[in-house]
Design a protein around this motif. Structure first.
Motif, PDB file in Angstrom:
ATOM      1  N   TRP A   1       0.819  -1.209   0.000  1.00 23.08           N
ATOM      2  CA  TRP A   1       0.000   0.000   0.000  1.00 23.08           C
ATOM      3  C   TRP A   1       0.856   1.265   0.000  1.00 23.08           C
ATOM      4  O   TRP A   1       0.548   2.239  -0.695  1.00 23.08           O
ATOM      5  CB  TRP A   1      -0.936  -0.017   1.206  1.00 23.08           C
ATOM      6  CG  TRP A   1      -1.911   1.103   1.171  1.00 23.08           C
ATOM      7  CD1 TRP A   1      -1.823   2.292   1.820  1.00 23.08           C
ATOM      8  CD2 TRP A   1      -3.133   1.150   0.418  1.00 23.08           C
ATOM      9  NE1 TRP A   1      -2.913   3.081   1.523  1.00 23.08           N
ATOM     10  CE2 TRP A   1      -3.733   2.400   0.662  1.00 23.08           C
ATOM     11  CE3 TRP A   1      -3.771   0.259  -0.431  1.00 23.08           C
ATOM     12  CZ2 TRP A   1      -4.941   2.776   0.091  1.00 23.08           C
ATOM     13  CZ3 TRP A   1      -4.975   0.641  -1.001  1.00 23.08           C
ATOM     14  CH2 TRP A   1      -5.546   1.888  -0.739  1.00 23.08           C
TER      15      TRP A   1
ATOM     16  N   GLN B   1     -10.253  -8.723  -4.846  1.00 25.74           N
ATOM     17  CA  GLN B   1      -9.100  -8.697  -3.945  1.00 25.74           C
ATOM     18  C   GLN B   1      -8.756  -7.262  -3.544  1.00 25.74           C
ATOM     19  O   GLN B   1      -8.386  -7.006  -2.400  1.00 25.74           O
ATOM     20  CB  GLN B   1      -7.890  -9.364  -4.602  1.00 25.74           C
ATOM     21  CG  GLN B   1      -8.026 -10.862  -4.738  1.00 25.74           C
ATOM     22  CD  GLN B   1      -6.872 -11.460  -5.512  1.00 25.74           C
ATOM     23  OE1 GLN B   1      -6.501 -10.974  -6.584  1.00 25.74           O
ATOM     24  NE2 GLN B   1      -6.290 -12.522  -4.977  1.00 25.74           N
TER      25      GLN B   1
ATOM     26  N   ALA C   1     -10.983  -6.176  -0.812  1.00 23.37           N
ATOM     27  CA  ALA C   1     -10.577  -6.787   0.461  1.00 23.37           C
ATOM     28  C   ALA C   1      -9.386  -6.045   1.063  1.00 23.37           C
ATOM     29  O   ALA C   1      -9.347  -5.796   2.277  1.00 23.37           O
ATOM     30  CB  ALA C   1     -10.247  -8.258   0.259  1.00 23.37           C
ATOM     31  N   VAL C   2      -8.429  -5.681   0.219  1.00 26.98           N
ATOM     32  CA  VAL C   2      -7.261  -4.923   0.698  1.00 26.98           C
ATOM     33  C   VAL C   2      -7.703  -3.578   1.254  1.00 26.98           C
ATOM     34  O   VAL C   2      -7.239  -3.149   2.314  1.00 26.98           O
ATOM     35  CB  VAL C   2      -6.219  -4.736  -0.437  1.00 26.98           C
ATOM     36  CG1 VAL C   2      -5.136  -3.749  -0.029  1.00 26.98           C
ATOM     37  CG2 VAL C   2      -5.597  -6.063  -0.826  1.00 26.98           C
TER      38      VAL C   2
ATOM     39  N   ALA D   1     -10.605  -2.834   2.516  1.00 24.17           N
ATOM     40  CA  ALA D   1     -11.329  -3.046   3.772  1.00 24.17           C
ATOM     41  C   ALA D   1     -10.359  -3.253   4.938  1.00 24.17           C
ATOM     42  O   ALA D   1     -10.646  -2.805   6.060  1.00 24.17           O
ATOM     43  CB  ALA D   1     -12.252  -4.257   3.631  1.00 24.17           C
ATOM     44  N   GLU D   2      -9.226  -3.894   4.667  1.00 18.04           N
ATOM     45  CA  GLU D   2      -8.222  -4.112   5.708  1.00 18.04           C
ATOM     46  C   GLU D   2      -7.440  -2.856   6.009  1.00 18.04           C
ATOM     47  O   GLU D   2      -6.960  -2.668   7.123  1.00 18.04           O
ATOM     48  CB  GLU D   2      -7.245  -5.211   5.280  1.00 18.04           C
ATOM     49  CG  GLU D   2      -7.845  -6.586   5.212  1.00 18.04           C
ATOM     50  CD  GLU D   2      -6.888  -7.613   4.658  1.00 18.04           C
ATOM     51  OE1 GLU D   2      -5.696  -7.294   4.436  1.00 18.04           O
ATOM     52  OE2 GLU D   2      -7.324  -8.755   4.422  1.00 18.04           O
ATOM     53  N   HIS D   3      -7.285  -2.014   5.011  1.00 19.29           N
ATOM     54  CA  HIS D   3      -6.460  -0.812   5.155  1.00 19.29           C
ATOM     55  C   HIS D   3      -7.286   0.268   5.724  1.00 19.29           C
ATOM     56  O   HIS D   3      -7.444   0.990   6.403  1.00 19.29           O
ATOM     57  CB  HIS D   3      -5.879  -0.387   3.805  1.00 19.29           C
ATOM     58  CG  HIS D   3      -4.824   0.628   3.949  1.00 19.29           C
ATOM     59  ND1 HIS D   3      -5.070   1.969   3.897  1.00 19.29           N
ATOM     60  CD2 HIS D   3      -3.498   0.528   4.153  1.00 19.29           C
ATOM     61  CE1 HIS D   3      -3.959   2.647   4.062  1.00 19.29           C
ATOM     62  NE2 HIS D   3      -2.987   1.794   4.222  1.00 19.29           N
TER      63      HIS D   3
END
Length: 75
Positions: free
Chosen positions: A15, A67, A70-71, A73-75
């Protein structure tokens, strides 16, 4: 001999390696917009969005919009 300099924008992964433009594209795509909608929103061409998405996928080690979501949402 035989080594090539790194491509512009290819330095780093993850990121933190994303440019401001790539982050804007990633966030818009993560919100469910199509490439054409992202292009209109950011005042760039659809081809520019395509390019940024390819760079994002490479830097994040992913291969799909799912994907990417999802990244995000995690960040």
């Amino acid at each position: 001999p035989g080594t090539q300099p790194p491509r512009r924008g290819a330095a780093g992964v993850g990121w933190a390696s994303l440019t401001t433009a790539e982050i804007r594209v990633a966030e818009a795509v993560g919100a469910g917009l199509t490439n054409a909608q992202v292009a209109r929103r950011l005042f760039v061409s659809r081809y520019t969005v395509d390019y940024h998405l390819r760079q994002i996928f490479l830097k994040l080690g992913i291969s799909s919009r799912v994907q990417l979501a999802a990244v995000l949402a995690e960040h």
